[in-house]
Enzyme design. Sequence first.
Site, PDB file in Angstrom:
ATOM      1  CE  LYS A 196      -1.019   0.371  -0.620  1.00 50.69           C
ATOM      2  NZ  LYS A 196      -0.605  -1.051  -0.476  1.00 50.69           N
ATOM      3  CE  LYS A 254      -2.275   0.243   3.179  1.00 52.19           C
ATOM      4  NZ  LYS A 254      -1.847  -1.002   2.476  1.00 52.19           N
TER       5      LYS A 254
HETATM    6  C1  PBG Z   1       1.860  -3.391  -0.213  1.00 50.92           C
HETATM    7  C2  PBG Z   1       1.010  -3.244   1.084  1.00 50.92           C
HETATM    8  C3  PBG Z   1       1.341  -1.992   1.928  1.00 50.92           C
HETATM    9  C4  PBG Z   1       0.629  -2.069   2.958  1.00 50.92           C
HETATM   10  C5  PBG Z   1      -0.420  -3.116   2.772  1.00 50.92           C
HETATM   11  N1  PBG Z   1       0.033  -3.707   1.647  1.00 50.92           N
HETATM   12  C6  PBG Z   1       2.435  -1.093   1.988  1.00 50.92           C
HETATM   13  C7  PBG Z   1       2.880  -0.479   0.611  1.00 50.92           C
HETATM   14  O1  PBG Z   1       1.966  -0.126  -0.257  1.00 50.92           O
HETATM   15  O2  PBG Z   1       3.888  -0.198   0.507  1.00 50.92           O
HETATM   16  C8  PBG Z   1       0.674  -1.157   4.079  1.00 50.92           C
HETATM   17  C9  PBG Z   1      -0.159  -1.592   5.461  1.00 50.92           C
HETATM   18  C10 PBG Z   1       0.267  -0.782   6.690  1.00 50.92           C
HETATM   19  O3  PBG Z   1       1.253   0.171   6.429  1.00 50.92           O
HETATM   20  O4  PBG Z   1       0.060  -1.177   7.592  1.00 50.92           O
HETATM   21  N2  PBG Z   1       1.203  -4.071  -1.313  1.00 50.92           N
END
Ligand code: PBG
Length: 329
Positions: A196, A254
Site C-alpha cells: 500500500k 493499492k
Molecule cells: C486507511 C485506508 C485508506 C483507504 C483504505 N483504508 C486511506 C488511507 O490510507 O489514508 C483508501 C481507500 C480509498 O481511497 O478508496 N487505513
Amino acid sequence: MFPLRRNRRLRTNEAIRSMVRETLISPNDFLVPLFVVEGKNVKDEIPSMPNYFRYSLDVLEKEVKDLWHLGLKSVLLFAKVPDSLKDNKGTEAINPDGLMQRAVKIVKNACPDMLVMTDVALDPYSVYGHDGIVENGIILNDASSEVLAKMALTHAQAGADFVAPSDMNDGRIIQMREVLENHGFINTGIMSYSAKYASAFYGPFRDALDSAPVDMINIPKDKKTYQMDYANRIEAIRETKMDIDEGADIVMVKPGLCYLDIVRDIKNAVDVPVAVYQVSGEYAMVKAAAEKGWLDHDAVILEQVTAIKRAGADIIASYFAKDIVKLIS
Ligand code: PBG
C-alpha cells in the site's frame, strides 16, 4: 510474417473478438467497499464521490441484498466513527458493540452467504487521523499492531469472514494471525494491504470517513513513515512476501491504475490471490471527467477494470463494482 499473418483477422467482428478475448470481467471478480454510519434511514452521498454513499445499518441491509441479487458476493466494510468516540488508543475500534461489529452482524443476518471483509485500521478511530497510536510525533508500530490484532478479533467474533488490515505497520499480520488462532478463529482469513503506497489518491475516502491526518504541531501530516514510497518497486515484493510468511491469505496492491506494474510483479512473484484496490481518487477522476462530458463513463470504467485484471488482479475492490455488473449483465 505478413501477409501470412494478418493480425486484423482476429478483430474482424465482435464474435471473433469475444472468442479470443483473454480477459473477462465477471461479478465474481469484485469486492464492494461500503461505508457505514450511525443513525436511521441515512443514505448520505459523499461529496467527492458522486453516486457513492454512507449507509446507516438499516439501509445497509437493503443495499447488501441488492448487491447479492446483482451477483456481488463480497463486501469490504468501513465505519465512519463519530468524533466523540475517537481517541489515541483505538478504544472504540475494539468495542464488541461498535458500529463495525454491528455492521458485520447486520450483513451476515441479511445475506448469510455474503463474504464479509472488514477494514482493520485505526485512522477512522484516531483523533489524529493516523493508522496507529501517535506518540511524540511518531506512529508507534508495535503498540499499534497489538490494538489492531484485538480489533481483528472483535470483527471475527462478530462474524467477519476476512479481516483486512490496511495500516502498513510491520508485523501486524503475524500478531493478528496468532490472536485469531489462539481464540479458535482458524478459518478467519486475512486480506493484507501488503503493498500500500502513500498516495494522493485517497483524498475522497478520507472525506467519506472524515479520517484525514489532522493539521497539528508535532503530528505528521502524511502517512509516509508507514505507507510505501510510490517510487519503489522491489520493496513491494519484499512487503508482500513478508505478509504471506506471516499468514496473509490474500495480498493487495493499492492504489490500482498507477500501480499496474507492481500488480504484475507481485502476481509473478507470489502464489496467493492478489487483490487490487481501485481507490477513491481513481473513482472521483472518472466521475468528474464524465460529468463534464469529457469521457465516456461506462466505456472508461470497463476498460479500467479490465486493465486491472489483465495486469494480474484476481480480486478487484472497486467503487464501480455495481455499475460494472449492471453494464456486463
Ligand atoms: C486507511 C485506508 C485508506 C483507504 C483504505 N483504508 C486511506 C488511507 O490510507 O489514508 C483508501 C481507500 C480509498 O481511497 O478508496 N487505513
